[in-house]
Design an enzyme around this catalytic site. Structure first.
Site, PDB file in Angstrom:
ATOM      1  N   ARG A  30      13.006   4.538  -6.375  1.00 14.72           N
ATOM      2  CA  ARG A  30      11.764   3.753  -6.407  1.00 14.72           C
ATOM      3  C   ARG A  30      10.809   4.229  -7.493  1.00 14.72           C
ATOM      4  O   ARG A  30       9.600   4.042  -7.391  1.00 14.72           O
ATOM      5  CB  ARG A  30      11.054   3.780  -5.042  1.00 14.72           C
ATOM      6  CG  ARG A  30      11.863   3.217  -3.896  1.00 14.72           C
ATOM      7  CD  ARG A  30      12.203   1.737  -4.099  1.00 14.72           C
ATOM      8  NE  ARG A  30      12.992   1.244  -2.987  1.00 14.72           N
ATOM      9  CZ  ARG A  30      14.329   1.273  -2.935  1.00 14.72           C
ATOM     10  NH1 ARG A  30      15.015   1.754  -3.964  1.00 14.72           N
ATOM     11  NH2 ARG A  30      14.968   0.809  -1.890  1.00 14.72           N
TER      12      ARG A  30
ATOM     13  N   SER B  36       8.510  -3.458   2.300  1.00 20.44           N
ATOM     14  CA  SER B  36       8.531  -2.140   2.938  1.00 20.44           C
ATOM     15  C   SER B  36       7.328  -1.337   2.452  1.00 20.44           C
ATOM     16  O   SER B  36       7.178  -1.086   1.258  1.00 20.44           O
ATOM     17  CB  SER B  36       9.828  -1.408   2.598  1.00 20.44           C
ATOM     18  OG  SER B  36      10.929  -2.056   3.180  1.00 20.44           O
TER      19      SER B  36
ATOM     20  N   GLU C 253       4.628   2.555  -0.660  1.00 19.74           N
ATOM     21  CA  GLU C 253       5.406   1.982  -1.759  1.00 19.74           C
ATOM     22  C   GLU C 253       4.603   0.988  -2.604  1.00 19.74           C
ATOM     23  O   GLU C 253       4.794   0.916  -3.809  1.00 19.74           O
ATOM     24  CB  GLU C 253       6.671   1.311  -1.197  1.00 19.74           C
ATOM     25  CG  GLU C 253       7.662   0.937  -2.274  1.00 19.74           C
ATOM     26  CD  GLU C 253       9.036   0.608  -1.706  1.00 19.74           C
ATOM     27  OE1 GLU C 253       9.648  -0.353  -2.207  1.00 19.74           O
ATOM     28  OE2 GLU C 253       9.479   1.290  -0.786  1.00 19.74           O
TER      29      GLU C 253
END
Length: 362
Positions: A177, A254, A352
């Protein structure tokens, strides 16, 4: 007099290239649907207009933010006092298995075209909201695939030199990520195009349990298109596929990253808990623990609510706007979850989504 005339001429140049809007609400341009307005906003459909937008912001010393699909974004209630540049650079060209795709192309549209041409490598990334330009920034991944495995190079505008560059994947610093675009060089580059190298006639990636269960009763292997359709169906079942009228879809995807922890910490948790946490291998000496498991075992199950903010009834990691929520309410829920997980497991969860506003998200 001269200065006023110069500014009027400059304004005229900017308006030739781009349509500027003032006080534009940003909540409708995000999937979470919270936050205030942008002082200025412009839609950019070509690289020349992007340069002009940057010049407009610098002329007025305005902060600049680049907006894609708004799917991984939390906007502060106070809004944004600068210029938001919405990237609308479109187009896709293919030479054999190399795809050059404009940053403004809807990501799932590109996935659909790629699997229709029987090219694999991104079929498990079907149904992810947002645009192509955001995929290298977050190194988007799901169901056993990461986009970095297919990226050959990224075309960017370097805001330091105001030059357009081709950055090979080796320069992008891809990790879980992460990339240079959201870490060490955050704010330096604007993605305008991504070049992907896919695999013709590839077998689909079926490493995740959800996909294996989906196809367990059929003897023959699924096609790439069938795999992409299955991923969309699974995401829809978890409230992670954008759908009109579905309250579970008012999310930023998410909200927490799966934490990567030292093996020793995991071993201590496994010994202390009645049920050992699931884990996946990470780099040597570390494992990845599903954040969803941590939330559920810290007292934050699906459907948990704090007023107008809550957790999706179908996906533990999706914080949702239950209707009329403010950003402060979403952040209060986030802080409650982070504190609860840290108290229970001594693991700090990282959010995130990208934060846009006067105060950082973490």
């Amino acid at each position: 007099m001269y200065e006023a005339g110069r500014r009027r001429a400059t304004n005229l140049i900017y308006l030739i290239w781009m349509l500027l809007q003032e006080q534009v609400p940003l909540a409708p341009r995000t999937t979470l649907g919270v936050g205030g307005a942008a002082r200025w906003l412009t839609d950019v459909g070509e690289e020349g207009a992007l340069l002009e937008a940057v010049g407009f912001a610098r002329e007025r010393r305005l902060p600049l933010f680049v907006l894609g699909g708004g799917s991984n974004l939390v906007v502060a209630d106070e809004g944004f006092p600068g210029l938001v540049v919405h990237i609308a650079l479109l187009g896709m060209t293919r030479v054999e298995s190399r795809f050059q795709v404009g940053a403004g192309v809807i990501w799932d549209d590109f996935v659909a075209q790629a699997v229709a041409l029987n090219h694999g490598g991104i079929e498990c990334l079907a149904g992810i909201p947002g645009t192509v330009g955001g995929t290298p920034v977050q190194n988007v991944g799901a169901y056993g695939q990461e986009v970095s495995a297919t990226i050959e190079q990224v075309r960017v505008l370097d805001l330091t030199s105001l030059e357009f560059l081709q950055m090979p994947a080796s320069m992008c610093g891809f990790a879980y990520r992460r990339s240079v675009f959201n870490s060490t060089e955050r704010g330096r580059y604007v993605v305008t195009r991504v070049d992907y190298r896919l695999q013709k006639d590839a077998a689909p990636t079926l490493v995740y349990a959800d996909l294996q269960r989906h196809f367990r009763d059929r003897p023959e292997a699924p096609t790439l298109a069938e795999t992409a359709a299955a991923v969309r169906a699974i995401r829809h079942g978890k409230g992670m596929l954008l759908a009109d009228g579905d309250p579970d879809c008012r999310s930023a995807g998410s909200f927490f990253k799966n934490p990567v922890v030292p093996q020793a910490l995991y071993d201590a948790l496994a010994a202390a808990e009645a049920i050992a946490p699931p884990f996946y291998p990470a780099h040597p000496g570390f494992v990845k623990i599903p954040a969803a498991w941590l939330l559920e075992h810290a007292g934050f199950p699906k459907g948990f609510a704090m007023g107008r903010a809550g957790i999706s009834s179908r996906h533990t990691l999706a914080l949702i706007n239950r209707g009329g929520a403010t950003t402060r309410e979403i952040v209060a829920l986030r802080d409650c979850i982070v504190a609860g997980v840290e108290k229970q497991f001594h693991i700090h969860l990282e959010p995130e989504p990208v934060w846009l506003g006067p105060k950082p998200i973490d």
